[in-house]
Enzyme design. Structure first.
Site, short mmCIF file in Angstrom:
data_model
loop_
_atom_site.label_atom_id
_atom_site.label_comp_id
_atom_site.label_asym_id
_atom_site.label_seq_id
_atom_site.Cartn_x
_atom_site.Cartn_y
_atom_site.Cartn_z
CD GLU A 173 -5.80 1.92 -4.79
OE1 GLU A 173 -5.41 2.57 -3.44
OE2 GLU A 173 -5.44 1.08 -4.77
CD GLU A 292 -1.72 -0.07 -6.77
OE1 GLU A 292 -1.80 -0.88 -5.24
OE2 GLU A 292 -1.81 1.41 -7.09
O1 AHR Z 1 0.71 -0.18 -3.50
C1 AHR Z 1 0.34 0.59 -2.34
C2 AHR Z 1 -0.60 0.87 -2.18
O2 AHR Z 1 -1.89 0.43 -1.90
C3 AHR Z 1 -0.19 2.32 -3.42
O3 AHR Z 1 0.27 3.35 -3.38
C4 AHR Z 1 -2.27 2.35 -4.02
O4 AHR Z 1 -2.36 2.65 -4.72
C5 AHR Z 1 -2.79 1.27 -2.56
O5 AHR Z 1 -3.93 1.28 -1.68
#
Ligand code: AHR
Length: 502
Positions: A173, A292
């Protein structure tokens, strides 16, 4: 009762399923590692300090690949802190989650844990505070057979055989202002390209994922992907996508519209990377790593993100999932399957405690959250190829995504087990749907098996005292005749129907 129609044809295939679609994620965040998968003081701990009650649940859940060590944590992580004798490892401030990181658990422990769980490891390299030099060092440490300083260092740490890690994330990110050392697309594109080059020079067999936008609502979504791809196109294999499903109005209809937005997001990310391919007259296609994804909207307050005093393994992001969340996760899995031609890897974020499929108490029990069940069923039953599902379904109107199908379906064909398996979500809040289905190009149907996740109370969670309140139930709401089937699915239900032709 409403009606729907499904037609499947053995020759109409979207794609073979890459089993890495059923991955998950372990971050050094809150209690995912400490008192999640690792707790030497726990009664069930093995000789490595891994909780075997959690390992058993992980094996049952069935993730195929595991992303590690972050997440936002990654952008401040020194991998060297987490290897070698535990007593010499430093404690550090983790600026991502305002916690103290003891480094008792690091890369080698993670790989050992993955091997015990039967899961492929996926590692990330820090492109926040660090860069290409440390990234290539970590690949050498993990994957080089021996005879160099870092591969021999690994051996001296007790790991003679190379870890052979194939899938690597180039940072995390990096467009987000919350990220340690956020970068512009040009800065990240350059850093990722140079890291990718040297990592692949160390081990040409690895695959690399470049960071896409942190989420689709980022103001730079689209332009970020385009610019990053312009830099990295020749050196990477994947573009990453992240999405957390929220429910701001506590409205199931709008909540489930996340399914349709996820589908659009995938197609948009593919389109942008294909635009870069087109500009270069390249036949290469960048695949997508949805590394994610999950429901995350309850544990979102300041206190859920950070606690004062730099604690070790605090309770952060401990979302308690309910039945509605399980239906949403089931719907998202259907979307991932239906995009199996582009999404070759995906990670449920995360595995334990932190927005996790599994929940634990320190020195106490471990149990399955509601979202565990659809994930487990898809990971277990989605083998083979995804079929194109031709569907006529009632529609609903949403503010979030416009007109959407009330019945969401993915169909998977697995000739080796002579089965076609359908995953279905009826997201209508009030109507049962009766489905007439026909399978063309398959032998006559002989038997079927139906399982369902549903219930009267959408807000029902699983808890330590009632761990199986939400769980799949077998049902018989189907009938078969030659190449046809009917299925009745109640409102707000997620189903698996396995059709066997022997
Ligand atoms: O999964 C929790 C957080 O969400 C992670 O650390 C990040 O990559 C995302 O913003």
């Amino acid at each position: 009762m409403k009606k729907a129609r499904i037609i499947l044809d053995a020759d109409f295939i979207i794609s073979e399923i890459d089993r890495r679609l059923f991955g998950a994620f372990v971050e050094h965040l809150g209690r995912c590692v400490y008192s999640g998968i690792y707790e030497p003081e726990h009664a069930s701990a093995d000789k490595h300090g891994f909780r075997s009650d959690v390992l058993d649940l992980v094996r049952e859940l069935g993730p195929t690949i595991m992303r590690y060590p972050g997440g936002n944590f990654l952008s401040g992580y020194n991998w060297e802190d987490g290897v070698g004798p535990v007593e010499s490892r430093p404690s550090r401030l983790d600026l991502a989650w305002a916690s103290t990181e003891t480094n008792r658990f690091g890369t080698n422990e993670f790989i050992t844990w993955c091997r015990l769980a039967g899961i492929e490891p996926m590692l990330g390299v820090n492109l926040g505070t660090r860069g290409p030099d440390e990234a290539r060092d970590l690949v050498e440490y993990c994957n080089h057979p021996g005879g160099t300083r870092l591969s021999d260092l690994r051996k001296s740490h007790g790991y003679d055989w190379p870890h052979g890690v194939k899938f690597w994330c180039l940072g995390n990110e990096m467009d987000g202002p919350w990220q340690i050392c956020q970068k512009t697309a040009a800065e990240y594109g350059r850093a990722a390209t140079e890291a990718a080059k040297v990592m692949k020079w160390v081990d040409p067999s690895i695959q690399l994922a470049a960071c896409g936008s942190s989420h689709r609502a980022m103001p730079t979504f689209g332009s970020w992907e385009y610019e990053v791809m312009e830099h990295t196109f020749d050196h990477v294999d994947f573009l990453s996508l992240h999405m957390y499903f929220t429910n701001p109005h506590n409205d199931s209809t709008e909540f489930f519209a996340n399914i349709d937005i996820m589908d659009r997001f995938i197609k948009e990310a593919a389109a942008v990377s294909d635009a870069v391919a087109a500009k270069r007259r390249s036949s290469k296609r960048i695949m997508l790593s949805f590394d994610e994804w999950n429901v995350w909207y309850k544990a979102r307050s300041e206190a859920d993100h950070q606690q004062p005093g730099w604690p070790i393994g605090p309770r952060l992001l401990e979302e308690v999932y309910d039945l509605m969340d399980a239906l949403m996760v089931g719907g998202a899995l259907i979307t991932l399957l239906n995009n199996a031609d582009r999404v070759k890897c995906a990670c449920l974020a995360q595995l334990v405690n932190v927005i996790g499929a599994i929940k634990t108490e320190p020195r106490g029990p471990a149990w399955r959250q509601t979202i565990f069940h659809p994930f487990k069923l898809v990971a277990e039953l989605a083998h083979g190829s995804v079929l194109l599902t031709k569907i006529e379904t009632p529609k609903a109107n949403t503010k979030t995504a416009g007109e959407v199908p009330e019945l969401v379906v993915s169909s998977v064909s697995h000739p080796e087990s002579q089965a076609v398996t359908l995953f279905l979500l009826n997201r209508s809040p009030e109507s049962e749907i009766e489905i007439d289905g026909v399978l063309r190009g398959f032998p006559a149907l002989q038997k079927a098996n139906g399982q369902r996740v549903t219930g009267k109370n959408l807000q029902q969670p699983n808890t330590a005292s009632d761990p199986d309140a939400v769980a799949p139930q077998a049902h018989q709401d189907f009938s078969l005749r030659d190449d046809s089937f009917t299925l009745r699915i109640p409102p707000l239900a997620w189903d698996v129907l396995t059709l066997n032709y022997t």
